[in-house]
Design an enzyme around this catalytic site. Structure first.
Site, PDB file in Angstrom:
ATOM      1  CG  ASP A   1      -3.122   1.601  -1.817  1.00 31.55           C
ATOM      2  OD1 ASP A   1      -4.408   1.579  -2.355  1.00 31.55           O
ATOM      3  OD2 ASP A   1      -2.705   1.334  -0.772  1.00 31.55           O
TER       4      ASP A   1
ATOM      5  CD  GLU B   1      -0.993   1.291   4.362  1.00 29.09           C
ATOM      6  OE1 GLU B   1      -0.707   2.138   3.631  1.00 29.09           O
ATOM      7  OE2 GLU B   1      -2.399   1.008   4.526  1.00 29.09           O
TER       8      GLU B   1
ATOM      9  CG  HIS C   1      -1.672  -1.216   1.743  1.00 28.09           C
ATOM     10  ND1 HIS C   1      -3.049  -0.999   1.212  1.00 28.09           N
ATOM     11  CD2 HIS C   1      -1.445  -2.224   2.302  1.00 28.09           C
ATOM     12  CE1 HIS C   1      -3.578  -2.226   1.789  1.00 28.09           C
ATOM     13  NE2 HIS C   1      -2.659  -2.847   2.246  1.00 28.09           N
ATOM     14  CE1 TYR C   2      -2.021   5.950  -2.684  1.00 25.71           C
ATOM     15  CE2 TYR C   2      -0.559   5.436  -4.489  1.00 25.71           C
ATOM     16  CZ  TYR C   2      -1.434   6.028  -3.932  1.00 25.71           C
ATOM     17  OH  TYR C   2      -2.417   6.355  -4.980  1.00 25.71           O
ATOM     18  CB  THR C   3       0.737   6.151   4.083  1.00 30.12           C
ATOM     19  OG1 THR C   3       1.502   7.192   3.448  1.00 30.12           O
ATOM     20  CG2 THR C   3       1.606   5.148   4.698  1.00 30.12           C
TER      21      THR C   3
ATOM     22  CG  HIS D   1      -5.179  -1.931  -1.164  1.00 30.31           C
ATOM     23  ND1 HIS D   1      -5.482  -0.909  -0.300  1.00 30.31           N
ATOM     24  CD2 HIS D   1      -6.221  -2.674  -0.870  1.00 30.31           C
ATOM     25  CE1 HIS D   1      -6.780  -0.968   0.459  1.00 30.31           C
ATOM     26  NE2 HIS D   1      -7.119  -2.354   0.117  1.00 30.31           N
TER      27      HIS D   1
HETATM   28 ZN   LIG Z   1      -4.233   0.269   0.582  1.00 30.13          ZN
END
Ligand SMILES: [Zn+2]
Length: 276
Positions: free
Chosen positions: A174, A117, A53-55, A164
């Protein structure tokens, strides 16, 4: 029954009840004993996927969100120099990072995955679909080591190292098109397509014409995506095509079928990777 007999009977009854209660209490308080001398060969780790994921927020706000709100991940990799890897949720626990998700027909992937993340500002889609803001070199090195460690311990296959957006294409974008999936695949982490085969196929698709939507849907399903099979280029199908492009053709994330996307999709193995 005479009065003394009644008294004797009541005394016996009271003693019996007290003794009975005492024995129940002692059974309840006895510590449960386990015998660990047996072990089955029919078992594996609960972890089947690694989800990146990216935040879409900075380090301070990501730490707050992932610890104080109803979302979490097992790991948070910051953009500090050097990056810090926070272990927020133990791997034995489910973290709330995947949400409504699907991969190869499996759903509710929180319970079978590890979530990572990565602190990154996120990606704003433009009309051409661009590569987004690059991830810092040091951060990617750390993410690669982390994925390597998790994949080795839990024996996660390449096709199950995903973004994700791969498992929730209609809701999520993401880790975005700047995430270096090809580089990870070159390290044996994640899946990639046969590039020579893709170049050849692209030429063929340009000559013969781009396959129809039904073909795209069947191919996307073959490689794990949850996609409608109605032959319609509807919003769900476009979202899945965009998720595929983001992962395997990040230079242009249009959500629309084209010869290059068809070629890369066709040259992608159902499982495993061409770099292994
Ligand atoms: Zn995500």
């Amino acid at each position: 029954m005479s009065i003394p007999s009644v008294i004797r009977y009541l005394i016996i009854l009271a003693v019996t009840l007290v003794t009975g209660c005492a024995s129940v209490t002692s059974n309840k308080s006895a510590k449960l004993q386990f015998n660990d001398s047996l072990s089955s060969t029919a078992q594996r780790s609960r972890v089947e996927l690694i989800v990146l994921h990216y935040t879409a927020s900075n380090s301070i706000s990501s730490k707050l969100t992932l610890t104080q709100k109803d979302v979490s991940a097992h790991y948070l990799v910051t953009d500090d120099d050097p990056p810090i890897v926070y272990r927020i949720v133990p791997e034995s626990q489910s973290a709330w990072h995947a949400g409504d998700s699907s991969w190869y027909g499996r759903t509710y992937l929180n319970s079978s995955s590890i979530g990572i993340e990565v602190v990154h500002p996120g990606w704003v889609r433009n009309t051409n679909g661009n590569a987004g803001i690059p991830y810092p070199r040091e951060q990617i090195n750390v993410v690669t080591k982390l994925v390597q460690d998790i994949a080795a311990r839990h024996k996660v296959p390449p096709e199950n190292i995903v973004g994700h957006s791969d498992i929730a294409p209609s809701r999520k974008q993401d880790p975005g098109p700047a995430f270096p999936w090809k580089e990870l695949a070159q390290s044996g982490l994640g899946r990639w397509f046969d590039e020579n085969k893709a170049i050849q196929l692209e030429g063929e698709f340009k000559k013969k014409g781009v396959p129809d939507t039904k073909w795209f849907q069947a191919q996307l399903k073959r490689v794990g995506y949850n996609v409608p099979e109605n032959g319609q280029l509807d919003s769900s199908t476009k979202a899945v095509i965009a998720a595929f492009q983001q992962h395997y053709r990040p230079s242009q994330v249009s959500g629309l079928p084209d010869a290059e996307t068809a070629a890369r999709l066709s040259a992608l193995p159902t499982t495993g990777t061409n770099f292994r």
